[in-house]
Design an enzyme around this catalytic site. Structure first.
Site, PDB file in Angstrom:
ATOM      1  N   HIS A 123       0.862  -1.178   0.000  1.00  0.00           N
ATOM      2  CA  HIS A 123       0.000   0.000   0.000  1.00  0.00           C
ATOM      3  C   HIS A 123       0.898   1.228   0.000  1.00  0.00           C
ATOM      4  O   HIS A 123       1.716   1.406   0.897  1.00  0.00           O
ATOM      5  CB  HIS A 123      -0.929   0.025   1.217  1.00  0.00           C
ATOM      6  CG  HIS A 123      -1.898   1.171   1.172  1.00  0.00           C
ATOM      7  ND1 HIS A 123      -3.129   1.082   0.565  1.00  0.00           N
ATOM      8  CD2 HIS A 123      -1.793   2.447   1.648  1.00  0.00           C
ATOM      9  CE1 HIS A 123      -3.751   2.253   0.669  1.00  0.00           C
ATOM     10  NE2 HIS A 123      -2.971   3.088   1.320  1.00  0.00           N
ATOM     11  N   CYS A 124       0.748   2.061  -1.020  1.00  0.00           N
ATOM     12  CA  CYS A 124       1.628   3.219  -1.190  1.00  0.00           C
ATOM     13  C   CYS A 124       0.924   4.501  -0.769  1.00  0.00           C
ATOM     14  O   CYS A 124      -0.039   4.928  -1.420  1.00  0.00           O
ATOM     15  CB  CYS A 124       2.079   3.322  -2.646  1.00  0.00           C
ATOM     16  SG  CYS A 124       3.232   4.685  -2.941  1.00  0.00           S
TER      17      CYS A 124
END
Length: 300
Positions: A123-124
């Protein structure tokens, strides 16, 4: 609140990109060329702006593209010879208790997105999105164009500085131009160093057809192998460098740098070649089982 914060981060990231890209042209390069359009100026700036355009395009696609979600009611085909991942404790297909549905191979539950993501890499926060099956190609291209654009930017601004240092006439940057030269160095160098290191890791993962999560899992397996708790195993999705790249960026090398849809559905993945039926392999002290082919020890 989380959604609002994510949008703020995306806005700040976009602003940083635009600041580095356009302040250098407006306040450094344009005055240096006497504020006159010329062939030499266009030769310098057109390639740079093409790189920036590709960077921004792929960044936007990272933000807005759904990385992939598990279809409602999806179930693994346990009779298929393609293989499927199982849990160690139950011996059954992987199941997400939060989403209350089965998990396809390489998928994981994201606490931030509150759902299972196909071929989840990570998850960025910088794109306020998960990086998964359908936007990993955009993410790779985004990193690639950040590296190219930042390198070009630094070479362009440095050329202005070295020209001033070796000029026989008074051409030393001062005032607004000097301020923006310093600001561009301060903004661009850290970005290139951090994103450059991150890029090298993800290019390595691309060549091995591995996700960040799978990289962590392979490290755990390597530790168990060194301790003698399990025997060495082969990562099942490594198809060879060329085919690994094609599985993400598509079969046409001429389009690898162009935003395209990732091949496949994200629900199943091609495995390394080998014949033989799948049998269950118990792996003590490891959170999951895989299946392997009897004749070549490949896992899935």
């Amino acid at each position: 609140m989380g959604r609002l914060l994510g949008r703020i981060v995306v806005g700040l990231t976009s602003s940083l990109i635009c600041f580095i890209a356009y302040s250098s042209q407006i306040f450094v390069i344009w005055p240096w060329y006497g504020r006159v359009v010329s062939i030499e100026l266009l030769t310098l700036l057109v390639p740079f702006n093409l790189l920036v355009a590709m960077l921004l395009w792929n960044y936007r696609l990272c933000v807005v593209t759904d990385p992939g979600r598990v279809p409602d009611g999806w179930q693994p085909d346990t009779a298929s010879m393609e293989g499927y991942e199982v849990k160690k404790l139950t011996g059954g297909p992987r199941y997400c208790r939060t989403c209350e549905q089965y998990k396809p191979p390489r998928s994981h539950h994201c606490k931030s997105c509150k759902r299972c993501v196909l071929r989840m890499d990570h998850h960025c926060p910088w794109v306020d999105n998960c990086v998964g099956h359908f936007n990993y190609g955009h993410f790779i291209r985004f990193l690639f164009f950040v590296d190219l654009a930042c390198s070009y930017h630094l070479a362009m601004v440095t050329r202005r500085v070295t020209h001033a240092m070796h000029s026989r006439i008074w051409d030393v940057p001062e005032g607004v131009e000097l301020v923006f030269i310093i600001l561009n160095y301060v903004a661009c160098i850290p970005v290139l160093l951090m994103v450059g290191g991150f890029s090298l890791y993800h290019f390595y993962c691309l060549l091995g057809n591995s996700t960040t999560i799978e990289g962590w899992e392979k490290d755990k397996v390597a530790t168990l192998v060194r301790r003698g708790k399990i025997r060495d195993i082969k990562f099942p999705y490594n198809l060879g460098k060329r085919r690994n790249i094609e599985s993400i960026l598509g079969p046409n090398p001429w389009l690898w740098c162009w935003p395209t849809r990732t091949p496949g559905t994200g629900l199943k993945y091609q495995l390394a070649e080998g014949d033989g039926k799948w049998i269950e392999l118990q792996r003590p002290d490891y959170k999951e089982q895989w299946y392997r082919r009897e004749d070549d020890d490949e896992f899935v």
